[in-house]
Design a protein around this motif. Structure first.
Motif: not given
Length: 419
Positions: A70-72, A76-77, A82-83, A181-182
């Motif tokens: 989850a931290d990774v 990345i986010c 990128d949407t 929320g990614l």
């Protein structure tokens, strides 16, 4: 520094300073050009007196690999979210001997291209236009393992783990990423995932567009009836095909002929637009088929771009296996497999983020930094000048003593059953 920021964030998952240091050393070992990566070689590279600390990190030390992934994902986010990103799903196999390594059985491996004794895992990759990174992974546990309490107990498989197909594992990882929320818009996958209607239905529910490969025998419903997709392809006129690039390659654009047909009869409660996308090789004439969906109408080149981005996961596998030891683990148990894989994902995410950070334009005559080139530079400029060194003779003694004990044990076991 990007590496320090990531390791500081992950380090908060550990209560004591020793495992925090070992995680840093472990990831640096994965990034180093070691000929073979396991707890022994990584510990020697880190300057430890023995492999026990690295082995404990994968087995006895208390930490949550799910939380680290989850931290990774959050990293990345923040670094290159990128949407318009594509979530790419695929599995990869690691060839194994014996039957005691968790998840191992004789099964088809795309890596080997045939049925082998292997271990399979489903991976999720986050792919934008300029960079891609491994995001999550789930070990596939065959039904023979799920229904065998003794093997489960020996491999440390948690009580709550039940049999799940590869599309179901992919579905869980995608839902976790989107719920967290990614930012992303599309999902791409091969035939193993395009053939599962439940996965497609969930993606529509999540309002994620998809371009999923399907077999030539796949059937679709048109205004004229139900047809196999290969039968539809044979009836297309020459004007139905367009030459479009599926992306840039090392030797030029990857041009194919493409055709797409709207499938209005497939609309359901999720709304949106369905298409059948067909790719034709311009040299051999070989066809590939894709089921596509999007909440809103999109042009052909958008679907082609998503289809082409699926190959990013193959690049990720290659970089993680050849450079980061993703498939070199010697872990038989459930927890240690997930922890090794998580740390390899972390290392790959760092490299991907570093290649995405190009504040100045690249000098004329140079391609942008690749993951492999950055790994080499990071090792030469950062790791080697600062790492501790141990006495190589002491490690030679330790290895030979360990091998002698193993040999003695094997001979003793053989003596009990052989005349």
């Amino acid at each position: 520094m990007l590496f320090d920021d990531l390791l500081f964030t992950v380090g908060q998952r550990f209560r004591r300073p020793e495992p925090r240091r070992r995680v840093r050393d472990f990831v640096r070992g994965l990034l180093a050009p070691l000929p073979r990566k396991n707890c022994w070689t990584i510990a020697e590279h880190a300057g430890d007196a023995g492999p026990d600390g690295m082995q404990d990190l994968l087995t006895r030390v208390k930490w949550d690999d799910v939380a680290v992934r989850a931290d990774v994902r959050e990293f990345i986010c923040e670094q290159f979210g990128d949407t318009e990103a594509v979530l790419v799903i695929d599995e990869t196999g690691d060839l194994k001997k014996g039957r005691h390594t968790v998840g191992v059985q004789r099964q088809y491996s795309g890596t080997a291209g045939k049925i082998e004794n292997c271990q399979l895992a489903v991976h999720l990759v986050y792919a934008t236009e300029v960079v891609h990174a491994m995001l999550d992974a789930a070990l596939y546990l065959p039904k023979s393992w799920c229904d065998d309490p003794q093997r489960r107990a020996e491999a440390g498989v948690p009580e709550q783990v039940r049999f799940a197909t590869k599309p179901q594992l992919a579905s869980r990882m995608i839902e976790t990423a989107v719920t967290a929320g990614l930012p992303c818009r599309w999902v791409a996958g091969d035939e193993a995932y395009g053939a599962d209607p439940r996965l497609a239905a969930q993606l529509r529910q999540l309002q994620l567009g998809y371009v999923l490969a399907v077999a030539c025998s796949h059937q679709v419903t048109t205004s004229l009836g139900v047809y196999r997709v290969d039968a539809l392809a044979t009836g297309l006129p020459a004007s139905a095909w367009q030459r479009v690039s599926a992306g840039r390659g090392a030797k030029g654009h990857r041009y194919y002929d493409w055709s797409f047909t709207a499938l209005p009869a497939h609309r359901d409660q999720h709304g949106g637009h369905h298409w059948l996308l067909i790719r034709r090789n311009r040299t051999t004439g070989e066809l590939a088929f894709y089921r596509c969906w999007s909440p809103e109408p999109v042009p052909l080149h958008t679907l082609v771009t998503v289809a082409g981005r699926r190959w990013k996961i193959e690049e990720s596998f290659q970089a993680a296996k050849t450079g980061l030891g993703l498939d070199q683990h010697q872990n038989r148990r459930w927890t240690s497999w997930h922890r090794w894989t998580t740390l390899a994902i972390l290392a790959h995410a760092f490299l991907a983020a570093a290649t995405a950070h190009r504040d100045r334009p690249d000098p004329a005559g140079l391609i942008p930094l690749t993951v492999n080139e950055l790994r080499h530079l990071f090792n030469v400029l950062i790791i080697e000048p600062t790492r501790r060194h141990t006495d190589p003779l002491l490690w030679s003694v330790r290895r030979r003593r360990h091998q002698a004990r193993a040999m003695k044990s094997h001979y003793a076991r053989q003596a009990l059953i052989e005349p």
